[in-house]
Design a protein around this motif. Structure first.
Motif, PDB file in Angstrom:
ATOM      1  N   ASN A  21     -10.544   6.157   2.238  1.00 31.98           N
ATOM      2  CA  ASN A  21      -9.520   5.115   2.369  1.00 31.98           C
ATOM      3  C   ASN A  21      -8.225   5.679   2.930  1.00 31.98           C
ATOM      4  OD1 ASN A  21     -11.221   3.122   1.386  1.00 31.98           O
ATOM      5  ND2 ASN A  21     -10.545   3.369  -0.735  1.00 31.98           N
ATOM      6  N   ARG A  22      -7.863   6.890   2.486  1.00 35.16           N
ATOM      7  CA  ARG A  22      -6.637   7.517   2.993  1.00 35.16           C
ATOM      8  C   ARG A  22      -6.762   7.825   4.486  1.00 35.16           C
ATOM      9  NH1 ARG A  22      -3.124   5.810   1.853  1.00 35.16           N
ATOM     10  NH2 ARG A  22      -4.386   4.249   0.878  1.00 35.16           N
ATOM     11  N   LEU A  23      -7.922   8.296   4.891  1.00 38.66           N
ATOM     12  CA  LEU A  23      -8.115   8.581   6.307  1.00 38.66           C
ATOM     13  C   LEU A  23      -8.062   7.307   7.135  1.00 38.66           C
ATOM     14  CD1 LEU A  23     -10.971  11.256   6.091  1.00 38.66           C
ATOM     15  CD2 LEU A  23      -8.536  11.658   6.509  1.00 38.66           C
ATOM     16  N   GLU A  24      -8.605   6.237   6.590  1.00 43.68           N
ATOM     17  CA  GLU A  24      -8.558   4.965   7.317  1.00 43.68           C
ATOM     18  C   GLU A  24      -7.126   4.449   7.434  1.00 43.68           C
ATOM     19  OE1 GLU A  24     -11.330   2.254   5.459  1.00 43.68           O
ATOM     20  OE2 GLU A  24     -12.769   2.621   7.084  1.00 43.68           O
ATOM     21  N   GLU A  25      -6.336   4.616   6.371  1.00 45.84           N
ATOM     22  CA  GLU A  25      -4.951   4.123   6.398  1.00 45.84           C
ATOM     23  C   GLU A  25      -4.009   5.103   7.074  1.00 45.84           C
ATOM     24  OE1 GLU A  25      -3.295   2.151   3.075  1.00 45.84           O
ATOM     25  OE2 GLU A  25      -5.243   1.632   2.215  1.00 45.84           O
ATOM     26  N   GLY A  26      -4.429   6.341   7.257  1.00 41.38           N
ATOM     27  CA  GLY A  26      -3.650   7.284   8.047  1.00 41.38           C
ATOM     28  C   GLY A  26      -2.571   8.054   7.324  1.00 41.38           C
ATOM     29  N   ALA A 322      -8.109   9.261 -15.645  1.00 44.15           N
ATOM     30  CA  ALA A 322      -8.143   7.851 -16.051  1.00 44.15           C
ATOM     31  C   ALA A 322      -7.285   6.972 -15.144  1.00 44.15           C
ATOM     32  CB  ALA A 322      -7.670   7.718 -17.494  1.00 44.15           C
ATOM     33  N   ARG A 323      -6.421   7.577 -14.346  1.00 41.46           N
ATOM     34  CA  ARG A 323      -5.533   6.810 -13.470  1.00 41.46           C
ATOM     35  C   ARG A 323      -6.108   6.660 -12.059  1.00 41.46           C
ATOM     36  NH1 ARG A 323       0.501   9.017 -14.037  1.00 41.46           N
ATOM     37  NH2 ARG A 323       0.865   7.013 -13.040  1.00 41.46           N
ATOM     38  N   TYR A 324      -7.359   7.029 -11.882  1.00 42.33           N
ATOM     39  CA  TYR A 324      -7.941   6.992 -10.545  1.00 42.33           C
ATOM     40  C   TYR A 324      -8.041   5.582 -10.006  1.00 42.33           C
ATOM     41  CZ  TYR A 324     -11.404   7.452  -6.801  1.00 42.33           C
ATOM     42  OH  TYR A 324     -12.062   7.387  -5.601  1.00 42.33           O
ATOM     43  N   ASP A 325      -7.516   5.389  -8.822  1.00 49.66           N
ATOM     44  CA  ASP A 325      -7.617   4.141  -8.080  1.00 49.66           C
ATOM     45  C   ASP A 325      -7.949   4.514  -6.638  1.00 49.66           C
ATOM     46  OD1 ASP A 325      -7.329   1.805  -6.650  1.00 49.66           O
ATOM     47  OD2 ASP A 325      -5.305   1.354  -7.355  1.00 49.66           O
ATOM     48  N   PRO A 326      -9.145   4.180  -6.166  1.00 44.77           N
ATOM     49  CA  PRO A 326      -9.526   4.599  -4.811  1.00 44.77           C
ATOM     50  C   PRO A 326      -8.666   4.005  -3.713  1.00 44.77           C
ATOM     51  CG  PRO A 326     -11.126   3.053  -5.710  1.00 44.77           C
ATOM     52  CD  PRO A 326     -10.212   3.429  -6.842  1.00 44.77           C
TER      53      PRO A 326
END
Length: 357
Positions: A21-26, A322-326
Protein backbone atom coordinates in the motif's frame (compact mmCIF):
# COMPACT_ATOMS: atom_id res chain seq x y z
CA UNK A 1 17.96 6.03 -2.21
CA UNK A 2 18.04 2.46 -0.98
CA UNK A 3 14.99 1.52 1.11
CA UNK A 4 15.53 -0.98 3.93
CA UNK A 5 12.43 -3.02 4.77
CA UNK A 6 13.47 -3.66 7.45
CA UNK A 7 16.19 -4.15 10.03
CA UNK A 8 13.63 -3.27 12.71
CA UNK A 9 10.94 -5.83 11.96
CA UNK A 10 9.96 -8.54 9.49
CA UNK A 11 7.93 -6.60 6.93
CA UNK A 12 7.76 -9.36 4.28
CA UNK A 13 6.27 -11.81 6.79
CA UNK A 14 3.93 -9.66 8.87
CA UNK A 15 3.36 -6.36 7.08
CA UNK A 16 3.58 -7.00 3.35
CA UNK A 17 0.13 -5.54 2.67
CA UNK A 18 1.19 -2.33 4.42
CA UNK A 19 4.36 -2.18 2.33
CA UNK A 20 2.50 -2.71 -0.91
CA UNK A 21 0.00 0.00 0.00
CA UNK A 22 2.85 2.39 0.80
CA UNK A 23 4.50 1.70 -2.53
CA UNK A 24 1.22 2.31 -4.32
CA UNK A 25 0.67 5.61 -2.48
CA UNK A 26 4.29 6.64 -2.98
CA UNK A 27 5.35 7.51 0.56
CA UNK A 28 5.56 6.35 4.16
CA UNK A 29 5.97 8.04 7.53
CA UNK A 30 8.79 6.85 9.78
CA UNK A 31 9.24 7.85 13.41
CA UNK A 32 12.77 8.54 14.64
CA UNK A 33 13.31 5.89 17.36
CA UNK A 34 15.84 8.14 19.12
CA UNK A 35 13.68 11.28 19.07
CA UNK A 36 10.08 10.20 18.89
CA UNK A 37 8.66 13.61 18.12
CA UNK A 38 10.54 13.62 14.82
CA UNK A 39 8.81 11.93 11.89
CA UNK A 40 10.20 11.64 8.38
CA UNK A 41 8.08 11.56 5.26
CA UNK A 42 9.93 9.11 3.00
CA UNK A 43 9.11 9.25 -0.69
CA UNK A 44 8.64 5.78 -2.18
CA UNK A 45 8.12 6.65 -5.83
CA UNK A 46 10.34 5.98 -8.80
CA UNK A 47 12.03 9.37 -8.61
CA UNK A 48 13.29 8.69 -5.07
CA UNK A 49 13.86 4.94 -4.77
CA UNK A 50 16.76 3.22 -6.52
CA UNK A 51 16.58 -0.18 -4.81
CA UNK A 52 14.67 -1.97 -2.03
CA UNK A 53 16.30 -4.42 0.38
CA UNK A 54 13.84 -6.75 2.10
CA UNK A 55 14.86 -8.53 5.32
CA UNK A 56 12.93 -11.58 6.49
CA UNK A 57 12.94 -14.98 8.15
CA UNK A 58 9.91 -16.16 6.16
CA UNK A 59 9.04 -14.45 2.86
CA UNK A 60 6.06 -16.70 2.08
CA UNK A 61 3.61 -13.74 2.30
CA UNK A 62 5.84 -11.74 -0.06
CA UNK A 63 5.95 -14.69 -2.45
CA UNK A 64 2.15 -14.94 -2.35
CA UNK A 65 1.92 -11.26 -3.35
CA UNK A 66 4.73 -11.31 -5.90
CA UNK A 67 2.64 -10.19 -8.86
CA UNK A 68 1.43 -7.11 -7.03
CA UNK A 69 4.92 -6.32 -5.74
CA UNK A 70 6.39 -6.48 -9.23
CA UNK A 71 3.60 -4.20 -10.42
CA UNK A 72 3.90 -1.48 -7.75
CA UNK A 73 7.59 -1.53 -6.88
CA UNK A 74 9.27 1.68 -8.04
CA UNK A 75 12.70 0.04 -8.30
CA UNK A 76 14.48 -3.32 -8.41
CA UNK A 77 14.63 -5.21 -5.15
CA UNK A 78 16.26 -8.18 -3.45
CA UNK A 79 15.61 -10.31 -0.37
CA UNK A 80 17.85 -11.12 2.58
CA UNK A 81 16.55 -14.42 3.95
CA UNK A 82 17.80 -15.39 7.43
CA UNK A 83 17.92 -19.15 7.90
CA UNK A 84 19.62 -20.42 11.05
CA UNK A 85 20.20 -23.77 12.72
CA UNK A 86 18.19 -23.09 15.89
CA UNK A 87 15.11 -24.70 17.36
CA UNK A 88 12.09 -23.20 19.08
CA UNK A 89 14.11 -22.42 22.21
CA UNK A 90 15.82 -19.66 20.22
CA UNK A 91 13.47 -18.89 17.29
CA UNK A 92 10.04 -19.78 18.65
CA UNK A 93 7.86 -18.22 16.01
CA UNK A 94 9.19 -19.69 12.80
CA UNK A 95 7.89 -22.53 10.64
CA UNK A 96 9.82 -25.79 10.40
CA UNK A 97 13.20 -25.46 8.76
CA UNK A 98 12.16 -27.82 5.98
CA UNK A 99 9.30 -25.47 5.08
CA UNK A 100 11.65 -22.49 5.10
CA UNK A 101 14.08 -24.29 2.80
CA UNK A 102 11.27 -24.92 0.33
CA UNK A 103 10.18 -21.28 0.59
CA UNK A 104 13.76 -20.20 -0.11
CA UNK A 105 13.90 -22.41 -3.20
CA UNK A 106 10.52 -21.18 -4.43
CA UNK A 107 11.57 -17.56 -4.03
CA UNK A 108 14.80 -18.18 -5.94
CA UNK A 109 12.86 -19.85 -8.75
CA UNK A 110 10.55 -16.87 -8.92
CA UNK A 111 13.07 -14.00 -8.85
CA UNK A 112 16.44 -15.64 -9.51
CA UNK A 113 19.24 -16.73 -7.15
CA UNK A 114 21.16 -13.46 -7.55
CA UNK A 115 18.36 -11.60 -5.77
CA UNK A 116 18.17 -13.89 -2.73
CA UNK A 117 20.90 -13.58 -0.09
CA UNK A 118 21.17 -16.21 2.63
CA UNK A 119 21.89 -14.74 6.05
CA UNK A 120 23.27 -17.16 8.65
CA UNK A 121 23.06 -14.77 11.54
CA UNK A 122 23.76 -14.51 14.40
CA UNK A 123 26.02 -17.40 15.36
CA UNK A 124 25.68 -18.25 19.04
CA UNK A 125 26.57 -21.20 21.23
CA UNK A 126 25.23 -22.96 24.31
CA UNK A 127 21.58 -23.54 25.09
CA UNK A 128 20.02 -26.45 26.96
CA UNK A 129 22.56 -29.24 27.31
CA UNK A 130 25.04 -27.18 25.31
CA UNK A 131 23.28 -28.22 22.09
CA UNK A 132 24.59 -25.35 19.98
CA UNK A 133 28.26 -26.08 19.43
CA UNK A 134 30.64 -25.17 16.63
CA UNK A 135 30.16 -28.70 15.31
CA UNK A 136 26.38 -28.17 15.30
CA UNK A 137 26.79 -25.05 13.17
CA UNK A 138 29.19 -26.73 10.76
CA UNK A 139 26.90 -29.74 10.34
CA UNK A 140 23.71 -27.82 9.69
CA UNK A 141 25.35 -25.06 7.68
CA UNK A 142 26.53 -27.79 5.30
CA UNK A 143 23.02 -29.26 5.24
CA UNK A 144 21.46 -25.90 4.42
CA UNK A 145 24.16 -25.08 1.85
CA UNK A 146 23.59 -28.40 0.09
CA UNK A 147 19.83 -27.91 -0.03
CA UNK A 148 20.13 -24.27 -1.14
CA UNK A 149 22.75 -24.90 -3.81
CA UNK A 150 21.67 -23.12 -6.98
CA UNK A 151 19.14 -20.99 -5.07
CA UNK A 152 21.59 -18.29 -3.95
CA UNK A 153 25.06 -17.06 -4.79
CA UNK A 154 25.76 -15.27 -1.51
CA UNK A 155 25.76 -15.97 2.21
CA UNK A 156 26.33 -13.40 4.94
CA UNK A 157 27.63 -14.39 8.37
CA UNK A 158 27.54 -12.49 11.62
CA UNK A 159 28.26 -13.30 15.23
CA UNK A 160 26.11 -12.57 18.26
CA UNK A 161 26.06 -9.00 19.55
CA UNK A 162 24.96 -9.32 23.18
CA UNK A 163 23.17 -6.01 23.64
CA UNK A 164 22.53 -5.19 27.31
CA UNK A 165 18.76 -5.47 26.96
CA UNK A 166 18.96 -9.03 25.58
CA UNK A 167 21.76 -10.27 27.86
CA UNK A 168 19.44 -11.46 30.70
CA UNK A 169 17.34 -13.68 28.44
CA UNK A 170 20.42 -15.13 26.74
CA UNK A 171 21.97 -15.88 30.12
CA UNK A 172 18.76 -17.53 31.31
CA UNK A 173 18.91 -19.91 28.34
CA UNK A 174 22.64 -20.55 28.65
CA UNK A 175 23.35 -18.89 25.30
CA UNK A 176 26.54 -17.00 24.56
CA UNK A 177 28.67 -15.79 21.69
CA UNK A 178 31.65 -17.42 20.03
CA UNK A 179 34.96 -16.58 21.70
CA UNK A 180 36.82 -13.95 19.68
CA UNK A 181 39.82 -16.23 19.22
CA UNK A 182 37.57 -18.93 17.68
CA UNK A 183 35.62 -16.76 15.24
CA UNK A 184 38.12 -16.67 12.37
CA UNK A 185 38.63 -20.44 12.27
CA UNK A 186 34.89 -21.11 12.35
CA UNK A 187 34.24 -18.47 9.69
CA UNK A 188 36.83 -19.99 7.40
CA UNK A 189 35.30 -23.46 7.73
CA UNK A 190 31.84 -22.09 6.96
CA UNK A 191 33.21 -20.20 3.96
CA UNK A 192 34.81 -23.37 2.62
CA UNK A 193 31.49 -25.19 2.93
CA UNK A 194 29.67 -22.39 1.15
CA UNK A 195 32.21 -22.28 -1.67
CA UNK A 196 31.74 -26.00 -2.24
CA UNK A 197 28.08 -25.27 -2.95
CA UNK A 198 28.57 -22.24 -5.18
CA UNK A 199 28.18 -19.52 -2.53
CA UNK A 200 30.46 -16.64 -1.68
CA UNK A 201 30.42 -16.37 2.11
CA UNK A 202 31.20 -12.96 3.54
CA UNK A 203 30.16 -10.38 6.05
CA UNK A 204 31.15 -7.26 7.90
CA UNK A 205 31.09 -5.76 11.36
CA UNK A 206 33.62 -8.13 12.92
CA UNK A 207 37.41 -8.11 12.36
CA UNK A 208 37.44 -11.92 12.64
CA UNK A 209 35.71 -12.18 9.26
CA UNK A 210 38.48 -10.16 7.64
CA UNK A 211 41.09 -12.18 9.54
CA UNK A 212 39.61 -15.34 8.03
CA UNK A 213 39.95 -13.85 4.54
CA UNK A 214 36.20 -13.70 3.90
CA UNK A 215 34.77 -11.29 1.37
CA UNK A 216 34.24 -7.88 2.95
CA UNK A 217 30.59 -7.64 1.94
CA UNK A 218 27.85 -5.64 3.58
CA UNK A 219 24.34 -6.84 4.27
CA UNK A 220 23.11 -4.16 1.90
CA UNK A 221 26.14 -4.65 -0.30
CA UNK A 222 27.11 -1.99 -2.82
CA UNK A 223 28.22 -4.56 -5.39
CA UNK A 224 24.94 -6.45 -5.08
CA UNK A 225 22.93 -3.24 -5.40
CA UNK A 226 24.88 -2.43 -8.56
CA UNK A 227 24.09 -5.83 -10.07
CA UNK A 228 20.42 -5.82 -9.07
CA UNK A 229 19.53 -2.17 -9.62
CA UNK A 230 22.30 -0.79 -11.84
CA UNK A 231 23.17 2.06 -9.46
CA UNK A 232 26.38 2.94 -7.64
CA UNK A 233 25.87 2.91 -3.89
CA UNK A 234 28.56 3.98 -1.46
CA UNK A 235 30.10 1.12 0.50
CA UNK A 236 30.32 1.79 4.22
CA UNK A 237 33.85 2.00 5.72
CA UNK A 238 35.59 -0.04 2.98
CA UNK A 239 39.10 0.41 4.34
CA UNK A 240 38.56 -0.40 8.01
CA UNK A 241 38.73 -4.06 9.09
CA UNK A 242 35.69 -5.11 11.08
CA UNK A 243 33.66 -2.02 10.18
CA UNK A 244 30.18 -2.05 8.73
CA UNK A 245 30.28 -2.20 4.94
CA UNK A 246 26.57 -1.71 4.34
CA UNK A 247 25.55 0.93 1.83
CA UNK A 248 23.53 3.82 3.33
CA UNK A 249 19.79 3.18 3.36
CA UNK A 250 16.54 4.52 4.79
CA UNK A 251 14.65 2.10 7.02
CA UNK A 252 10.84 2.24 6.95
CA UNK A 253 10.16 -0.22 9.79
CA UNK A 254 9.11 0.19 13.42
CA UNK A 255 10.66 -1.40 16.49
CA UNK A 256 8.64 -3.62 18.87
CA UNK A 257 6.46 -5.05 16.11
CA UNK A 258 8.10 -8.33 15.04
CA UNK A 259 6.38 -11.55 16.10
CA UNK A 260 9.17 -13.97 15.15
CA UNK A 261 10.14 -14.22 18.86
CA UNK A 262 13.89 -14.66 18.39
CA UNK A 263 15.58 -14.45 21.78
CA UNK A 264 18.68 -12.75 20.36
CA UNK A 265 16.76 -9.92 18.69
CA UNK A 266 17.66 -6.34 19.60
CA UNK A 267 14.44 -4.95 18.06
CA UNK A 268 12.06 -6.46 20.65
CA UNK A 269 12.41 -6.68 24.45
CA UNK A 270 11.88 -10.47 24.31
CA UNK A 271 8.96 -12.80 23.82
CA UNK A 272 6.99 -15.81 24.86
CA UNK A 273 4.36 -17.39 22.61
CA UNK A 274 0.64 -17.74 22.74
CA UNK A 275 -2.10 -19.19 20.56
CA UNK A 276 -2.40 -20.02 16.88
CA UNK A 277 -0.68 -22.41 14.53
CA UNK A 278 3.04 -22.51 13.96
CA UNK A 279 6.15 -24.40 14.88
CA UNK A 280 4.97 -25.33 18.36
CA UNK A 281 6.94 -28.01 20.14
CA UNK A 282 8.39 -29.33 16.89
CA UNK A 283 11.65 -27.46 16.41
CA UNK A 284 13.87 -29.86 14.52
CA UNK A 285 16.41 -28.51 12.08
CA UNK A 286 16.63 -29.90 8.57
CA UNK A 287 18.83 -32.97 8.87
CA UNK A 288 20.49 -35.28 6.37
CA UNK A 289 18.99 -36.05 2.97
CA UNK A 290 15.37 -37.00 3.23
CA UNK A 291 14.65 -34.95 6.33
CA UNK A 292 12.59 -32.48 4.31
CA UNK A 293 9.75 -34.99 4.42
CA UNK A 294 8.91 -33.41 7.77
CA UNK A 295 7.59 -30.44 5.81
CA UNK A 296 4.44 -32.22 4.69
CA UNK A 297 2.35 -31.48 7.77
CA UNK A 298 3.61 -27.92 8.01
CA UNK A 299 2.78 -27.28 4.36
CA UNK A 300 -0.80 -28.15 5.22
CA UNK A 301 -0.83 -25.48 7.91
CA UNK A 302 0.45 -22.87 5.47
CA UNK A 303 -1.91 -23.93 2.69
CA UNK A 304 -4.78 -23.44 5.10
CA UNK A 305 -3.72 -19.86 5.65
CA UNK A 306 -3.02 -20.09 9.38
CA UNK A 307 -1.80 -16.78 10.72
CA UNK A 308 1.55 -16.54 12.50
CA UNK A 309 1.24 -16.65 16.26
CA UNK A 310 1.67 -13.39 18.10
CA UNK A 311 4.68 -12.99 20.34
CA UNK A 312 3.94 -11.41 23.71
CA UNK A 313 6.52 -10.72 26.37
CA UNK A 314 5.58 -10.48 30.01
CA UNK A 315 5.44 -6.73 29.51
CA UNK A 316 3.25 -7.10 26.40
CA UNK A 317 5.92 -6.82 23.69
CA UNK A 318 5.76 -6.38 20.80
CA UNK A 319 3.10 -4.01 22.02
CA UNK A 320 2.93 -1.93 18.84
CA UNK A 321 1.78 -4.94 16.84
CA UNK A 322 -1.77 -4.38 18.07
CA UNK A 323 -1.77 -1.00 16.29
CA UNK A 324 -1.20 -2.49 12.85
CA UNK A 325 -3.27 -0.91 10.11
CA UNK A 326 -2.28 -1.89 6.56
CA UNK A 327 -3.67 1.39 5.26
CA UNK A 328 -1.88 3.71 7.68
CA UNK A 329 1.09 5.73 6.43
CA UNK A 330 3.16 4.75 9.49
CA UNK A 331 3.77 1.12 10.48
CA UNK A 332 1.96 0.25 13.73
CA UNK A 333 1.92 3.89 14.74
CA UNK A 334 0.22 7.19 14.04
CA UNK A 335 0.92 10.89 14.16
CA UNK A 336 0.61 12.72 17.47
CA UNK A 337 -0.19 16.39 18.00
CA UNK A 338 3.38 17.29 18.95
CA UNK A 339 5.04 15.46 16.06
CA UNK A 340 7.20 17.39 13.60
CA UNK A 341 7.07 15.92 10.10
CA UNK A 342 9.93 16.66 7.71
CA UNK A 343 10.65 15.47 4.19
CA UNK A 344 13.48 12.95 4.04
CA UNK A 345 15.55 14.20 1.14
CA UNK A 346 17.90 11.67 -0.46
CA UNK A 347 19.55 12.33 -3.83
CA UNK A 348 19.19 9.60 -6.48
CA UNK A 349 22.14 7.28 -6.86
CA UNK A 350 24.28 7.53 -9.99
CA UNK A 351 24.30 4.80 -12.58
CA UNK A 352 26.77 2.01 -11.92
CA UNK A 353 29.58 1.03 -14.25
CA UNK A 354 29.40 -2.74 -14.28
CA UNK A 355 32.38 -4.96 -15.15
CA UNK A 356 32.35 -6.56 -18.59
CA UNK A 357 33.05 -10.01 -17.16
Amino acid sequence: MIVSASRRTDIPRFFMDWMLNRLEEGYSLVRNPMNRAQVSRVALDGRAVDCIAFWTKDPAPLLARLDRLERVSPAPWFVQFTLNAYGSDVEAGLPRKAVLVETFRALARAIGPDRVVWRYSPILLGGAGGRYTEEHHLRYFETFARKLEGSTRSCRLSFLDAYPKIAPRLEALGLHGVAQERKAALSLKLAEIGAAHGMEVGGCGDPALAEAGLAGAGCIDAALVARVAGVAARQGSPGEAGACRCAPSVDVGTYDTCANACVYCYANPGARWTGGAGQGAHASVVGPAGACAEADAAQGERAGGAKPRVALADDGAPWRLARYDPHAPMLCDGLRPDDVVTERAMPPLPKATLPLF
